[in-house]
Design a protein around this motif. Structure first.
Motif, PDB file in Angstrom:
ATOM      1  N   ALA A  73     -19.717 -76.780   2.721  1.00 62.17           N
ATOM      2  CA  ALA A  73     -20.751 -77.590   3.357  1.00 62.17           C
ATOM      3  C   ALA A  73     -21.851 -76.696   3.923  1.00 62.17           C
ATOM      4  O   ALA A  73     -23.041 -77.012   3.817  1.00 62.17           O
ATOM      5  N   PHE A  74     -21.458 -75.563   4.508  1.00 65.42           N
ATOM      6  CA  PHE A  74     -22.433 -74.633   5.073  1.00 65.42           C
ATOM      7  C   PHE A  74     -23.327 -74.053   3.980  1.00 65.42           C
ATOM      8  O   PHE A  74     -24.550 -73.981   4.132  1.00 65.42           O
ATOM      9  N   LYS A  75     -22.739 -73.662   2.864  1.00 65.97           N
ATOM     10  CA  LYS A  75     -23.510 -73.112   1.741  1.00 65.97           C
ATOM     11  C   LYS A  75     -24.480 -74.154   1.197  1.00 65.97           C
ATOM     12  O   LYS A  75     -25.634 -73.855   0.893  1.00 65.97           O
ATOM     13  N   GLN A  76     -24.011 -75.401   1.075  1.00 64.12           N
ATOM     14  CA  GLN A  76     -24.857 -76.472   0.572  1.00 64.12           C
ATOM     15  C   GLN A  76     -26.018 -76.736   1.528  1.00 64.12           C
ATOM     16  O   GLN A  76     -27.150 -76.947   1.106  1.00 64.12           O
ATOM     17  N   LYS A  77     -25.742 -76.683   2.840  1.00 67.30           N
ATOM     18  CA  LYS A  77     -26.779 -76.896   3.837  1.00 67.30           C
ATOM     19  C   LYS A  77     -27.835 -75.801   3.746  1.00 67.30           C
ATOM     20  O   LYS A  77     -29.028 -76.070   3.827  1.00 67.30           O
ATOM     21  N   GLN A  78     -27.402 -74.547   3.540  1.00 64.94           N
ATOM     22  CA  GLN A  78     -28.344 -73.439   3.400  1.00 64.94           C
ATOM     23  C   GLN A  78     -29.219 -73.624   2.166  1.00 64.94           C
ATOM     24  O   GLN A  78     -30.432 -73.381   2.209  1.00 64.94           O
ATOM     25  N   LYS A  79     -28.633 -74.053   1.059  1.00 63.15           N
ATOM     26  CA  LYS A  79     -29.407 -74.278  -0.165  1.00 63.15           C
ATOM     27  C   LYS A  79     -30.442 -75.365   0.050  1.00 63.15           C
ATOM     28  O   LYS A  79     -31.592 -75.248  -0.388  1.00 63.15           O
ATOM     29  N   ASP A  80     -30.046 -76.451   0.727  1.00 66.08           N
ATOM     30  CA  ASP A  80     -30.969 -77.554   0.981  1.00 66.08           C
ATOM     31  C   ASP A  80     -32.130 -77.089   1.867  1.00 66.08           C
ATOM     32  O   ASP A  80     -33.290 -77.433   1.610  1.00 66.08           O
ATOM     33  N   GLU A  81     -31.820 -76.307   2.908  1.00 65.28           N
ATOM     34  CA  GLU A  81     -32.863 -75.810   3.796  1.00 65.28           C
ATOM     35  C   GLU A  81     -33.816 -74.885   3.042  1.00 65.28           C
ATOM     36  O   GLU A  81     -35.026 -74.915   3.259  1.00 65.28           O
ATOM     37  N   GLN A  82     -33.274 -74.064   2.155  1.00 65.15           N
ATOM     38  CA  GLN A  82     -34.099 -73.155   1.363  1.00 65.15           C
ATOM     39  C   GLN A  82     -35.058 -73.950   0.464  1.00 65.15           C
ATOM     40  O   GLN A  82     -36.233 -73.608   0.347  1.00 65.15           O
ATOM     41  N   LYS A  83     -34.548 -75.024  -0.149  1.00 60.64           N
ATOM     42  CA  LYS A  83     -35.397 -75.866  -1.002  1.00 60.64           C
ATOM     43  C   LYS A  83     -36.503 -76.516  -0.186  1.00 60.64           C
ATOM     44  O   LYS A  83     -37.650 -76.605  -0.630  1.00 60.64           O
ATOM     45  N   GLN A  84     -36.176 -76.976   1.017  1.00 61.18           N
ATOM     46  CA  GLN A  84     -37.177 -77.599   1.877  1.00 61.18           C
ATOM     47  C   GLN A  84     -38.249 -76.596   2.278  1.00 61.18           C
ATOM     48  O   GLN A  84     -39.438 -76.918   2.299  1.00 61.18           O
ATOM     49  N   MET A  85     -37.842 -75.373   2.590  1.00 59.57           N
ATOM     50  CA  MET A  85     -38.798 -74.336   2.975  1.00 59.57           C
ATOM     51  C   MET A  85     -39.732 -74.012   1.822  1.00 59.57           C
ATOM     52  O   MET A  85     -40.943 -73.856   2.010  1.00 59.57           O
ATOM     53  N   GLU A  86     -39.203 -73.920   0.608  1.00 64.74           N
ATOM     54  CA  GLU A  86     -40.030 -73.647  -0.568  1.00 64.74           C
ATOM     55  C   GLU A  86     -41.024 -74.784  -0.790  1.00 64.74           C
ATOM     56  O   GLU A  86     -42.193 -74.545  -1.102  1.00 64.74           O
ATOM     57  N   ALA A  87     -40.568 -76.026  -0.611  1.00 65.32           N
ATOM     58  CA  ALA A  87     -41.453 -77.166  -0.799  1.00 65.32           C
ATOM     59  C   ALA A  87     -42.573 -77.153   0.241  1.00 65.32           C
ATOM     60  O   ALA A  87     -43.738 -77.412  -0.081  1.00 65.32           O
ATOM     61  N   MET A  88     -42.244 -76.843   1.487  1.00 62.25           N
ATOM     62  CA  MET A  88     -43.265 -76.793   2.532  1.00 62.25           C
ATOM     63  C   MET A  88     -44.242 -75.646   2.295  1.00 62.25           C
ATOM     64  O   MET A  88     -45.443 -75.793   2.538  1.00 62.25           O
ATOM     65  N   LYS A  89     -43.755 -74.504   1.797  1.00 63.74           N
ATOM     66  CA  LYS A  89     -44.643 -73.386   1.492  1.00 63.74           C
ATOM     67  C   LYS A  89     -45.648 -73.779   0.413  1.00 63.74           C
ATOM     68  O   LYS A  89     -46.840 -73.494   0.530  1.00 63.74           O
ATOM     69  N   ASN A  90     -45.159 -74.418  -0.640  1.00 63.09           N
ATOM     70  CA  ASN A  90     -46.036 -74.834  -1.721  1.00 63.09           C
ATOM     71  C   ASN A  90     -47.057 -75.867  -1.251  1.00 63.09           C
ATOM     72  O   ASN A  90     -48.217 -75.840  -1.656  1.00 63.09           O
ATOM     73  N   LYS A  91     -46.623 -76.770  -0.397  1.00 67.41           N
ATOM     74  CA  LYS A  91     -47.514 -77.799   0.120  1.00 67.41           C
ATOM     75  C   LYS A  91     -48.583 -77.188   1.018  1.00 67.41           C
ATOM     76  O   LYS A  91     -49.747 -77.554   0.945  1.00 67.41           O
ATOM     77  N   ALA A  92     -48.190 -76.229   1.850  1.00 68.33           N
ATOM     78  CA  ALA A  92     -49.125 -75.594   2.772  1.00 68.33           C
ATOM     79  C   ALA A  92     -50.096 -74.667   2.042  1.00 68.33           C
ATOM     80  O   ALA A  92     -51.229 -74.491   2.475  1.00 68.33           O
ATOM     81  N   ALA A  93     -49.676 -74.097   0.947  1.00 64.42           N
ATOM     82  CA  ALA A  93     -50.533 -73.164   0.214  1.00 64.42           C
ATOM     83  C   ALA A  93     -51.697 -73.894  -0.443  1.00 64.42           C
ATOM     84  O   ALA A  93     -52.761 -73.312  -0.648  1.00 64.42           O
ATOM     85  N   GLY A  94     -51.548 -75.170  -0.742  1.00 68.41           N
ATOM     86  CA  GLY A  94     -52.595 -75.922  -1.410  1.00 68.41           C
ATOM     87  C   GLY A  94     -53.730 -76.341  -0.486  1.00 68.41           C
ATOM     88  O   GLY A  94     -54.818 -76.656  -0.937  1.00 68.41           O
ATOM     89  N   LYS A  95     -53.507 -76.323   0.803  1.00 67.58           N
ATOM     90  CA  LYS A  95     -54.507 -76.780   1.763  1.00 67.58           C
ATOM     91  C   LYS A  95     -55.316 -75.607   2.287  1.00 67.58           C
ATOM     92  O   LYS A  95     -54.880 -74.463   2.264  1.00 67.58           O
TER      93      LYS A  95
END
Length: 64
Positions: free
Chosen positions: A28-50
């Motif tokens: 569960a901990f590993k899965q949570k880390q993967k999910d957080e990493q995906k969210q961070m990547e998505a936010m980085k991509n979203k912020a880079a466009g603005k």
């Protein structure tokens, strides 16, 4: 000093690491880390466009 002892010594072989068994909490901990990493990547991509947030500075009214 004999002639055969010169040079680099070979390191002793290390025993192989045993596969670590993971229980439900670890999975569960590993899965949570993967999910957080995906969210961070998505936010980085979203912020880079603005552009910059407040590039215009303080807005003043037209009245004097």
């Amino acid at each position: 000093m004999s002639g055969r002892d010169g040079g680099k010594k070979k390191p002793l072989k290390q025993p192989k690491k045993q596969a670590k068994e993971m229980d439900d909490e670890d999975m569960a901990f590993k899965q949570k880390q993967k999910d957080e990493q995906k969210q961070m990547e998505a936010m980085k991509n979203k912020a880079a466009g603005k552009g910059p947030f407040a590039g215009t500075g303080i807005k003043k009214s037209g009245k004097k």
